[in-house]
Design an enzyme around this catalytic site. Structure first.
Site, short mmCIF file in Angstrom:
data_model
loop_
_atom_site.label_atom_id
_atom_site.label_comp_id
_atom_site.label_asym_id
_atom_site.label_seq_id
_atom_site.Cartn_x
_atom_site.Cartn_y
_atom_site.Cartn_z
N CYS A 187 4.36 -12.98 6.96
CA CYS A 187 4.35 -11.47 7.67
C CYS A 187 2.78 -11.10 8.00
O CYS A 187 2.04 -11.72 7.28
CB CYS A 187 5.02 -10.41 6.56
N THR A 188 2.93 -10.53 9.25
CA THR A 188 1.52 -10.19 9.68
C THR A 188 0.66 -9.68 9.00
O THR A 188 -0.78 -9.73 8.89
CB THR A 188 1.61 -9.42 11.18
N HIS A 189 1.15 -8.70 8.22
CA HIS A 189 0.21 -7.67 7.30
C HIS A 189 -0.30 -8.43 6.06
O HIS A 189 -1.01 -8.00 5.47
CB HIS A 189 1.23 -6.52 6.72
N CYS A 245 4.90 -11.32 15.57
CA CYS A 245 5.51 -10.54 14.27
C CYS A 245 6.41 -11.78 14.03
O CYS A 245 7.27 -12.52 14.54
CB CYS A 245 6.30 -9.73 15.18
N ASN A 246 6.41 -11.92 12.65
CA ASN A 246 7.32 -12.95 11.74
C ASN A 246 8.73 -12.50 12.18
O ASN A 246 9.37 -13.35 12.54
CB ASN A 246 6.97 -13.01 10.48
N THR A 247 8.95 -11.52 11.74
CA THR A 247 10.32 -10.95 11.93
C THR A 247 10.90 -11.16 13.30
O THR A 247 12.04 -11.49 13.55
CB THR A 247 10.63 -9.33 11.78
N GLU A 272 -1.45 -0.99 5.98
CA GLU A 272 -1.45 0.13 7.08
C GLU A 272 -2.62 1.06 6.42
O GLU A 272 -3.13 1.80 7.25
CB GLU A 272 -0.34 0.48 7.50
N ASP A 315 3.58 -7.61 18.61
CA ASP A 315 3.93 -7.39 17.65
C ASP A 315 4.74 -6.01 17.50
O ASP A 315 4.70 -5.35 18.25
CB ASP A 315 2.67 -7.33 16.30
N SER A 316 5.28 -5.77 16.21
CA SER A 316 6.10 -4.38 15.95
C SER A 316 4.89 -3.37 15.87
O SER A 316 5.36 -2.31 16.19
CB SER A 316 6.91 -4.38 14.89
N TYR A 350 9.77 -3.45 12.39
CA TYR A 350 11.05 -4.19 12.59
C TYR A 350 11.67 -4.75 11.40
O TYR A 350 12.74 -5.13 11.41
CB TYR A 350 10.63 -5.33 13.70
N GLY A 351 10.86 -4.90 10.60
CA GLY A 351 11.21 -5.66 9.16
C GLY A 351 12.41 -5.31 8.53
O GLY A 351 12.86 -5.87 7.48
N1 DGL Z 1 5.16 -7.46 12.01
C1 DGL Z 1 6.29 -7.60 11.02
C2 DGL Z 1 6.26 -8.82 10.63
O1 DGL Z 1 5.31 -9.90 10.57
C3 DGL Z 1 5.78 -6.54 9.82
C4 DGL Z 1 5.87 -5.29 10.14
C5 DGL Z 1 7.38 -4.88 10.27
O2 DGL Z 1 8.26 -4.61 9.64
O3 DGL Z 1 7.48 -4.52 11.59
O4 DGL Z 1 7.16 -9.33 10.08
#
Ligand code: DGL
Length: 271
Positions: free
Chosen positions: A188-190, A74-76, A154, A11-12, A43-44
């Site tokens: 998104c992971t968060h 990571c979804n992105t 976070e 993940d990012s 990453y987003g």
């Molecule tokens: N991990 C990213 C996602 O799931 C979210 C955090 C980021 O923007 O890096 O898209």
């Protein structure tokens, strides 16, 4: 046959630990090696080309450490699953977009589906395309980027008036869209950590779909299909971070739902 090699998850940053948490619950015999690219988070908000390059570097670092499969938590970065899979073949690679899209359709077969995600994920339209490809050709889809959800999660501000006010700000246009969504995909992971606040704003009639859980089901199916499962255990969980491993261990607890021993977090360089 039992394959004791770990599954790589990346993940990012720390958010993908929500996916690792679901994987650990679903696959208790498996070992996991998690890589958080904390030096280059988020990453987003980055371009698709940059995210693809980062995703390739992270996946290659995991393969170099002997993982048997790679999960792009990571979804992105999951938008680049096909490119990463081509580069890593024959190591299987799985992203969270496709399982998430299928789960959204299972929750609301005729839609409407709301997709909430990072700016880059929304801009690229990967969830929309995956829902279409999974049989939802005519399903109404509304997308909304919710960038402030990432720092909120976070900071551990996942419930209460601040989280709810920000959720209201992002979700009000989605909820007012005609027709009203029946499922909301947390793309998104968060976002799963903010499920309580999101549910409060969305109301009980909208099913919240967590792509972490459905991705874990997809990984379980992949292990059966490929014969890569570990039936004997014991499982080990180790972590790699590209910056601030102590902060990773500390803040990562919010996402993993259990303490992380800082001694198990190794600092690495992906450049
Ligand atoms: N991990 C990213 C996602 O799931 C979210 C955090 C980021 O923007 O890096 O898209």
């Amino acid at each position: 046959m039992s394959d004791p090699r770990p599954i790589g998850v990346f993940d990012s940053g720390m958010g993908g630990l929500t996916v690792m948490r679901a994987l650990m619950a679903r696959l208790p015999n498996e070992s996991f090696l998690y890589l958080g690219d904390t030096a280059r988070l988020p990453y987003g908000t980055k371009s698709a080309d940059t995210v693809r390059r980062y995703a390739l570097q992270a996946a290659q670092a995991l393969v170099a450490r002997g993982v048997k499969a790679v999960v792009i938590a990571c979804n992105t970065a999951s938008v680049s699953t096909t490119a990463v899979a081509q580069a890593l073949a024959p190591v299987p690679v799985l992203g969270v977009i496709e399982p998430g899209a299928k789960a959204a359709l299972a929750a609301a077969p005729d839609g409407p589906v709301a997709v909430i995600a990072t700016e880059t994920t929304v801009r690229g339209g990967a969830y929309r395309a995956a829902i279409r490809a999974a049989g939802g050709a005519t399903v109404p889809i509304v997308q909304q980027a919710c960038p402030l959800f990432v720092p909120l999660a976070e900071e551990g501000l996942v419930e209460g008036p601040i989280a709810e006010a920000i959720a209201m700000r992002y979700l009000a246009p989605v909820l007012a869209s005609m027709p009203r969504p029946k499922a909301m995909l947390l793309g998104c992971t968060h976002y799963p950590t903010l499920k309580g606040a999101i549910a409060k704003v969305a109301g009980p009639d909208i099913a919240l779909v967590d792509s972490a859980v459905t991705a874990a089901d997809a990984v379980a199916a992949l292990l059966v299909e490929t014969g890569l499962g570990n039936t004997s255990g014991p499982a080990s969980h180790r972590f790699l971070a590209t910056d601030a491993p102590d902060r990773f261990a500390h803040a990562g607890e919010i996402f993993l739902g259990q303490p992380i021993d800082p001694g198990l977090v190794e600092l690495i360089d992906l450049q």
